[in-house]
Design a protein around this motif. Sequence first.
Motif, PDB file in Angstrom:
ATOM      1  N   GLY A 431       0.837  -1.077   0.111  1.00 12.75           N
ATOM      2  CA  GLY A 431      -0.079   0.123  -0.096  1.00 12.75           C
ATOM      3  C   GLY A 431       0.849   1.163  -0.030  1.00 12.75           C
ATOM      4  N   LYS A 432       0.352   2.452   0.462  1.00  5.58           N
ATOM      5  CA  LYS A 432       1.075   3.689   0.294  1.00  5.58           C
ATOM      6  C   LYS A 432       1.447   4.051   1.633  1.00  5.58           C
ATOM      7  CE  LYS A 432      -1.855   5.480  -3.596  1.00  5.58           C
ATOM      8  NZ  LYS A 432      -2.845   6.537  -4.065  1.00  5.58           N
ATOM      9  N   VAL A 433       2.326   4.812   1.490  1.00  7.83           N
ATOM     10  CA  VAL A 433       2.977   5.563   2.626  1.00  7.83           C
ATOM     11  C   VAL A 433       2.001   6.430   3.352  1.00  7.83           C
ATOM     12  CG1 VAL A 433       4.617   7.034   3.755  1.00  7.83           C
ATOM     13  CG2 VAL A 433       5.243   5.373   1.798  1.00  7.83           C
ATOM     14  N   PRO A 434       1.311   6.453   4.442  1.00 10.50           N
ATOM     15  CA  PRO A 434       0.369   7.306   4.758  1.00 10.50           C
ATOM     16  C   PRO A 434       0.478   8.881   4.927  1.00 10.50           C
ATOM     17  CG  PRO A 434       0.705   5.432   6.411  1.00 10.50           C
ATOM     18  CD  PRO A 434       1.713   5.542   5.500  1.00 10.50           C
ATOM     19  N   GLU A 435      -0.591   9.407   4.076  1.00  5.80           N
ATOM     20  CA  GLU A 435      -0.439  11.055   4.283  1.00  5.80           C
ATOM     21  C   GLU A 435      -0.436  11.591   5.652  1.00  5.80           C
ATOM     22  OE1 GLU A 435      -0.308  13.455   1.922  1.00  5.80           O
ATOM     23  OE2 GLU A 435      -0.579  12.615  -0.058  1.00  5.80           O
ATOM     24  N   SER A 436      -0.991  10.843   6.471  1.00  7.29           N
ATOM     25  CA  SER A 436      -1.208  11.171   7.794  1.00  7.29           C
ATOM     26  C   SER A 436       0.040  11.541   8.614  1.00  7.29           C
ATOM     27  CB  SER A 436      -2.251  10.281   8.612  1.00  7.29           C
ATOM     28  OG  SER A 436      -1.764   8.893   8.642  1.00  7.29           O
ATOM     29  N   LEU A 437       1.090  10.705   8.062  1.00 14.00           N
ATOM     30  CA  LEU A 437       2.380  11.032   8.660  1.00 14.00           C
ATOM     31  C   LEU A 437       2.720  12.399   8.908  1.00 14.00           C
ATOM     32  CD1 LEU A 437       4.683   8.202   7.421  1.00 14.00           C
ATOM     33  CD2 LEU A 437       3.264   8.238   9.497  1.00 14.00           C
ATOM     34  N   GLY A 438       2.323  13.388   8.032  1.00 11.12           N
ATOM     35  CA  GLY A 438       2.560  14.549   7.862  1.00 11.12           C
ATOM     36  C   GLY A 438       1.883  15.514   9.114  1.00 11.12           C
ATOM     37  N   ASN A 439       0.993  14.594  10.070  1.00  6.43           N
ATOM     38  CA  ASN A 439       0.516  15.118  11.182  1.00  6.43           C
ATOM     39  C   ASN A 439       1.370  15.173  12.556  1.00  6.43           C
ATOM     40  OD1 ASN A 439      -1.761  15.697   9.727  1.00  6.43           O
ATOM     41  ND2 ASN A 439      -2.806  13.735  10.076  1.00  6.43           N
ATOM     42  N   LEU A 440       2.423  14.403  12.263  1.00  7.72           N
ATOM     43  CA  LEU A 440       3.168  14.034  13.475  1.00  7.72           C
ATOM     44  C   LEU A 440       4.289  14.989  13.644  1.00  7.72           C
ATOM     45  CD1 LEU A 440       3.407  10.299  12.835  1.00  7.72           C
ATOM     46  CD2 LEU A 440       2.174  11.363  14.650  1.00  7.72           C
ATOM     47  N   THR A 441       3.906  16.210  14.318  1.00 10.68           N
ATOM     48  CA  THR A 441       5.051  17.417  14.245  1.00 10.68           C
ATOM     49  C   THR A 441       6.133  17.013  14.975  1.00 10.68           C
ATOM     50  OG1 THR A 441       3.758  17.947  16.315  1.00 10.68           O
ATOM     51  CG2 THR A 441       3.039  19.057  14.196  1.00 10.68           C
ATOM     52  N   TYR A 442       6.123  15.952  15.775  1.00  8.30           N
ATOM     53  CA  TYR A 442       7.419  15.454  16.703  1.00  8.30           C
ATOM     54  C   TYR A 442       8.281  14.519  16.013  1.00  8.30           C
ATOM     55  CZ  TYR A 442       5.299  18.506  20.384  1.00  8.30           C
ATOM     56  OH  TYR A 442       4.990  19.168  21.314  1.00  8.30           O
ATOM     57  N   LEU A 443       7.902  14.058  14.727  1.00  6.41           N
ATOM     58  CA  LEU A 443       8.579  13.050  14.104  1.00  6.41           C
ATOM     59  C   LEU A 443      10.100  13.264  13.659  1.00  6.41           C
ATOM     60  CD1 LEU A 443       7.690  10.478  13.127  1.00  6.41           C
ATOM     61  CD2 LEU A 443       7.023  11.031  11.085  1.00  6.41           C
ATOM     62  N   ALA A 444      10.775  12.447  14.204  1.00  6.64           N
ATOM     63  CA  ALA A 444      12.418  12.615  14.066  1.00  6.64           C
ATOM     64  C   ALA A 444      12.936  11.641  13.082  1.00  6.64           C
ATOM     65  CB  ALA A 444      13.128  12.409  15.477  1.00  6.64           C
ATOM     66  N   GLU A 445      12.503  10.403  13.338  1.00  2.06           N
ATOM     67  CA  GLU A 445      12.965   9.045  12.303  1.00  2.06           C
ATOM     68  C   GLU A 445      11.887   8.514  11.674  1.00  2.06           C
ATOM     69  OE1 GLU A 445      16.315   7.071  13.797  1.00  2.06           O
ATOM     70  OE2 GLU A 445      17.484   8.881  14.362  1.00  2.06           O
ATOM     71  N   VAL A 446      12.121   8.217  10.317  1.00  2.15           N
ATOM     72  CA  VAL A 446      11.237   7.071   9.628  1.00  2.15           C
ATOM     73  C   VAL A 446      11.915   6.213   9.040  1.00  2.15           C
ATOM     74  CG1 VAL A 446       9.091   6.954   7.902  1.00  2.15           C
ATOM     75  CG2 VAL A 446       9.265   8.990   9.345  1.00  2.15           C
ATOM     76  N   HIS A 447      11.779   4.911   9.423  1.00  2.24           N
ATOM     77  CA  HIS A 447      12.355   3.643   8.979  1.00  2.24           C
ATOM     78  C   HIS A 447      11.350   2.847   8.271  1.00  2.24           C
ATOM     79  CE1 HIS A 447      16.325   4.546  10.844  1.00  2.24           C
ATOM     80  NE2 HIS A 447      15.543   5.235  11.710  1.00  2.24           N
ATOM     81  N   LEU A 448      11.054   2.761   6.685  1.00  2.31           N
ATOM     82  CA  LEU A 448      10.319   2.016   6.206  1.00  2.31           C
ATOM     83  C   LEU A 448      10.789   1.234   4.942  1.00  2.31           C
ATOM     84  CD1 LEU A 448       7.309   4.546   5.674  1.00  2.31           C
ATOM     85  CD2 LEU A 448       7.765   2.957   7.529  1.00  2.31           C
ATOM     86  N   SER A 449      11.979   1.041   5.125  1.00  2.00           N
ATOM     87  CA  SER A 449      12.776   0.475   4.020  1.00  2.00           C
ATOM     88  C   SER A 449      12.722  -0.986   3.995  1.00  2.00           C
ATOM     89  CB  SER A 449      14.314   0.547   4.069  1.00  2.00           C
ATOM     90  OG  SER A 449      14.718   0.017   5.421  1.00  2.00           O
ATOM     91  N   ASN A 450      12.860  -1.623   2.627  1.00  2.00           N
ATOM     92  CA  ASN A 450      12.719  -3.066   2.359  1.00  2.00           C
ATOM     93  C   ASN A 450      11.242  -3.614   2.897  1.00  2.00           C
ATOM     94  OD1 ASN A 450      15.497  -4.466   1.927  1.00  2.00           O
ATOM     95  ND2 ASN A 450      15.958  -2.721   3.221  1.00  2.00           N
ATOM     96  N   ASN A 451      10.300  -2.861   2.103  1.00  2.00           N
ATOM     97  CA  ASN A 451       8.935  -3.459   2.321  1.00  2.00           C
ATOM     98  C   ASN A 451       8.513  -3.372   0.991  1.00  2.00           C
ATOM     99  OD1 ASN A 451       7.749  -3.610   5.265  1.00  2.00           O
ATOM    100  ND2 ASN A 451       8.941  -1.547   5.417  1.00  2.00           N
ATOM    101  N   LEU A 452       7.031  -3.516   0.705  1.00  2.00           N
ATOM    102  CA  LEU A 452       6.380  -3.549  -0.629  1.00  2.00           C
ATOM    103  C   LEU A 452       5.661  -2.303  -0.764  1.00  2.00           C
ATOM    104  CD1 LEU A 452       5.532  -7.215  -0.638  1.00  2.00           C
ATOM    105  CD2 LEU A 452       7.403  -6.206  -1.773  1.00  2.00           C
ATOM    106  N   LEU A 453       5.933  -1.219  -0.295  1.00  2.00           N
ATOM    107  CA  LEU A 453       5.106  -0.146  -0.334  1.00  2.00           C
ATOM    108  C   LEU A 453       5.245   0.682  -1.957  1.00  2.00           C
ATOM    109  CD1 LEU A 453       6.529   1.801   2.845  1.00  2.00           C
ATOM    110  CD2 LEU A 453       4.312   0.297   2.426  1.00  2.00           C
ATOM    111  N   GLU A 454       3.926   1.177  -2.326  1.00  2.00           N
ATOM    112  CA  GLU A 454       3.927   1.701  -3.622  1.00  2.00           C
ATOM    113  C   GLU A 454       3.348   3.033  -3.735  1.00  2.00           C
ATOM    114  OE1 GLU A 454       1.702  -1.418  -5.551  1.00  2.00           O
ATOM    115  OE2 GLU A 454      -0.167  -1.050  -4.297  1.00  2.00           O
TER     116      GLU A 454
END
Length: 991
Positions: A431-454
Amino acid sequence: MSTKTIILILICLTFHPLLGGSQGLPRFNNNTDQESLLVFKSRITDDPLGVLETWNPSSSLCNWTSVNCNVTKQRVTSINLENLGLVGTIAPHIGNLSFLSYLNLQNNSFSGSLPQEIGQLFRLRTLILASNRIRGTIPASLSLCSKLSYLDLSINILEGTIPNELGALSELEDVSFMQNFLTGPIPSSFGNLSSLSNLILRSNSLKGPIPEGLGRLPFLINLQIGLNNISGEIPCSLFNSSSLIVIAMAVNRLTGTLPRDTFTNQTSLTTFFVGGNLLSGRIPPSIGNASSLTRVDLANNSFSGQIPWLGNLPNIQILSLQSNQLVNDGAGGMDFLASLANSTQLQVFSVAENQLTGKLPSSIGNLSRQLSLLVMNNNFFHGSLPGEISNLVNLTLIAFEHNSLTGTILPSIGTLPNLQYIFLHENKFSGKVPESLGNLTYLAEVHLSNNLLEGTIPSSLGNCQRLQLLDLSVNLLNGTIPGDIFGIPGLGKVLNLSFNSLSGFVPSEVGDLNMVQAIDLASNQLSGDIPVTIGDCSSLLYLNMSRNSFQGSIPNSLDKLKAIEYIDLSSNNLTGNISASLESLKFLQVLNLSRNQLSGEVPKGGIFENSTAVSLSGNLKLCGGVPNLGLPKCDSHEKKSGGSKLKIVLAATFASVAFIIIVSMLVFWLVRKKDSDLRAVNEKANSPEMYPMCRQHDLKLATRNFSPEYMIGEGSFGSVYKGVFEDGSLAAIKVFKMGQHGASKSFIAECEALRSIRHRNLVKIISVCSAGDFKALVLKFMPNGNLEQLLHPRIEDCEVEKVVDMNQRLKIAQDVALALEYLHHDCESPVVHCDLKPSNVLLDEEMSAHVGDFGLARILLKNSPNAHLSISVGLKGSIGYMAPEYGMGAGVSTRGDVYSFGILILEMFTRKRPIDHLFSGDMDLQKWVSMHLPDHIYDIVDNELKAKEWQAEHADGMARILNIGLMCARKSPEERPTMREVSVMIKKCLV
């Protein structure tokens, strides 16, 4: 009555406080107290606050600062000199203060030993000597202080065993000997201390079993014996105690299992720390009824079986079960999650690195709303991530990496307002990388590698203004890269979008990432020009834009990346010339421009001097450069106009020259081949230890087809295996990961460095195997591993303890120094290792050190004025050991190795890595060591050294070797000594 007997009686009457009278005996009057305190003062060599200035005979001692007296008898009853910076020793005359009941010298710099005469203070109730530099042993005479109730000798340099006689102090309530160098067992007599409530012995080197009697002490509430070498099983009596509140035994060598009823009688227990031991068996089911528990650490043991029901832990805040062998097979295997629903105070929960399987239940959403860290990585979970996880509104970190989770990453994850770290890589999310991640104002690191995201990368990520790392690599993402991402001011670590199907141009806004250290856009379908603004990424160390469809020329602005280490623009459609401005990139280690359409003359300075660091293959129109690049010479003759006759003459001349060149090249090749063959024969003849050339098949047999069981190490460019050959001989086989960019150059560099250097403290190369894409080095096997494993052993590697005393460490330091001295001063051309660190110091059967891994080594050509500018050390695997000038664009030099050696020395004797969590902001390893020298050296020396052999005279020797480390690790390279000077200094330390 004999004369001898009469003398003994007089001595007893004089010195025993209960028998002596008050008439004519100086120790039982006010004058004796005054004289004793004046002698005490005379032993103080530094009084920075002037506190003791009032201690003089001109006034009554009862008016002296920090002295209290008995009102009627005017005798000293209390001395409180806490936290005054006093330096000196404790005079034995302190034992003459026979009315003294309170003595507090905490947090000063008293040294020397604790005088035996302190045992004469029969009225003493409180003795606090913590945080000083007191050496020697704990005097057994303390057992004569029969009224003693509070004894604190923590954070000193005390050694030896704890006197068994202290078990006679029936009124003793609080004992703290933590952070000393005490050895031997915990005295069994401590089981007689019927008034004891706090026993704190952590951070020593105590060994042996835990006395059974401790569990029968009626008032014992706090038992802390962690960070020792305590062994054996935990006594059942401790589990039957109803008074204990804290049991802290982490990081020992405790074995056995925990009884089923371990927690049945623990109605008051709040803290149970036994992590980092050798415990096995099942977790007792009674833990679920220990309602007072607030902190539980069972991590890093060998607990097995299922996690029990945990339904009656209303106060639990920390629950760590990670790094065990726990399973959840069978019905109810995940019920432990549901049972925690009533644990409303839970903040940290970890079951990582176990053998848990199956689907994550929706009950995960019923965990505490206070939960901050949810850690379940490195298991075998499958199925989707439950949407109910969004109920955990205070989560700051979720870690589910290295599982087999599928389905989509639910948009509801973007409703967790405090989320800072997302670790979901190495799964099968689609599936997709969620648009809602943009709501996380304290987000520091996102590790989503080695999946099947499209799908596309959501532009909403640009709202995450605190984002430091974004890794979406190895997925199926498409579309363009949103420019909003390049507007994130805090993106200072990594932007990795490689191995996707992204298309379009790279926005010019990429230049706004002036803090990012790594950009990886490799293996996509990006096109257009490489933005000129890429040169504005002033902190960039790593740039990979290979295997795309970029066109146009290489932007000249790349020369603004002064700290850049790695540039890969290969497999694109780039045209034009290679700008000579790239010569100025002094820190550049790898430049890959292969498989493009570049043309013109190749520069000869800077990195272009090193043919192993530059890849230009597949650019058929390039010419010139240094000879080792193997490119044709550039045609420099000017075109001239003229008649046909001139053209014929020129053509004939050209043909003749071409013929001569071809013949000359053929002759040159034959001569060179003959010389090369002769040189190879001579080298082999002069190297009697050289093994026959190994075949790939032989290496497979020796390592059981490179079985993981035979792997003994792994690095950036290769894995090292233990090889057992048919004749029983052993070797270390380093197999290079040729699919890893830079591995080929590392292989060539290591062969080149080891080809012509010979020294007893350098690793010996036995043979080389090169078969197509398979490259390997066969090296001498080192049975004692490397220094990294010795200083920082993993729990699973600690079955056999290797104790390395101070002299052995000094000998290792000398071996490394001699190796570097040889490389820097005794080779035909100086060799800079460039990657000195503990994992590259190998130890043979006699614990002699050998420096290895020359994959980054550089030879400084003496006859080349610009050789020092040719290349610099890489950052990979060397953070903390790399000389600071390299980060500012300076070229490689021998002084860089000296810096790394200095850090190595400090780490060897403090057992603190330069990247330890202690060191942040302005604090680093050098500053931390310097702050403690010379007065507080005991606070920083490795506990193993202090526990096994520490003597008073060792402090000076330790200060000398640490000062050598500090000299080598100075920030300015000009202020560092040479390795020849360092070798002399270390040799003096061994004398």
